[in-house]
Enzyme design. Structure first.
Site, PDB file in Angstrom:
ATOM      1  N   SER A 138      -1.624  -1.063   2.438  1.00 17.24           N
ATOM      2  CA  SER A 138      -2.572  -0.328   1.599  1.00 17.24           C
ATOM      3  C   SER A 138      -2.665  -0.987   0.233  1.00 17.24           C
ATOM      4  CB  SER A 138      -2.097   1.117   1.436  1.00 17.24           C
ATOM      5  OG  SER A 138      -2.804   1.790   0.415  1.00 17.24           O
ATOM      6  N   TYR A 151       4.241   7.489  -0.722  1.00 14.43           N
ATOM      7  CA  TYR A 151       3.275   6.745   0.097  1.00 14.43           C
ATOM      8  C   TYR A 151       3.241   5.275  -0.316  1.00 14.43           C
ATOM      9  CZ  TYR A 151      -1.199   5.268   2.084  1.00 14.43           C
ATOM     10  OH  TYR A 151      -2.174   4.581   2.767  1.00 14.43           O
TER      11      TYR A 151
END
Length: 274
Positions: A138, A151
């Site tokens: 990501s 995350y």
């Protein structure tokens, strides 16, 4: 021989888009998810006989072994690509995240990625040198963003793991790549970041002024990653801006991170400090 790809998180979003893209190129596709209905919906979008579905939890080592073993049998004894894509977008301030949410995020977004890599190794090795482990990281792995501490840490771990395995597995003829997209407008963003919040992740992203990258673009770049030489594929305007800013303007990224945190607070009707 027909090439094959096994994709986790195939019931929707990036996983579904990757499945569609590779199927259009004539590949045999295996898709896995906990969402059996979503898997069937994805399968219905692909040419008949070109997709096999597997319902299991990626944190289950036995589930990995069984699914990959079955799919390899259908694919001629080898798997060309494992798309280690399954993941959760949970977030929010660390003080609000429960220990259960924290553990689940670490398990699905990081531990399960290692499980997949280990389970797929021999199948990929059998397909070498035409083999690739493709991990979904990501843009959050580029620079830390407020409300994404856990995350972002999992995705930074995936990025690091990709680089390490690229070196380790090169001698076996296996490529190891990652895709690093910015915000993608998938069904997962329709949920709040954690149990204590009501505002969806999507609403907060919009309020902070970030754009969404089309999921089809991510699928195209996944294809390019498998067939290219770049270890990491940075995908989307936000991700590319973050990469440049992390090198040259870290102060700008800090301000943007704070803007996202404030957008979350305002969306919840809480006064943002500063």
């Amino acid at each position: 021989m027909q090439k094959s790809i096994f994709i986790t998180g195939g019931a929707s979003g990036i996983g579904r888009a990757i499945a569609q893209h590779f199927a259009r190129e004539g590949w045999l596709v295996g898709i896995a998810d906990r969402n059996a209905q979503g898997l069937e919906e994805t399968k219905g979008l692909l040419p008949e006989g070109q997709c096999h579905t597997y319902t299991f939890d990626v944190t289950d080592r036995a589930g990995w072994e069984a699914a990959l073993g079955d799919f390899a049998g259908k694919a001629g004894g080898r798997i060309n690509v494992l798309a280690n894509n399954a993941g959760l977008p949970s977030g929010g301030p660390l003080t609000e995240i429960t220990h259960e949410e924290l553990d689940l995020l670490l398990d699905v977004n990081l531990r399960a990625v290692f499980y997949g890599a280990k389970a797929a190794f021999e199948h990929l090795k059998a397909a070498a040198p035409d083999a690739c482990l493709l991990n979904t990281a990501s843009a959050a792995a580029i620079y830390g963003v407020a409300n994404q501490s856990v995350y972002g840490a999992t995705k930074a771990g995936v990025r690091s793991m990709t680089e390490s395995l690229e070196a380790e597995w090169a001698v076996h003829g296996i490529k190891v790549r990652s895709i690093m997209p910015s915000f993608i407008d998938t069904p997962l963003l329709q949920n709040p970041p954690n149990r204590s919040r009501n505002t969806t992740i999507r609403e907060a992203v919009v309020k902070a002024g970030f754009e969404f990258t089309p999921v089809e673009e991510v699928a195209r770049e996944a294809w390019n990653a498998v067939h290219g030489n770049d270890t990491h594929k940075i995908i989307g305007k936000t991700a590319k801006k973050m990469k440049r800013a992390a090198k040259w303007f870290p102060g700008y990224l800090r301000r943007r991170a704070i803007a996202l945190a404030e957008a979350h607070e305002r969306a919840e009707g809480r006064p943002a400090k500063g």
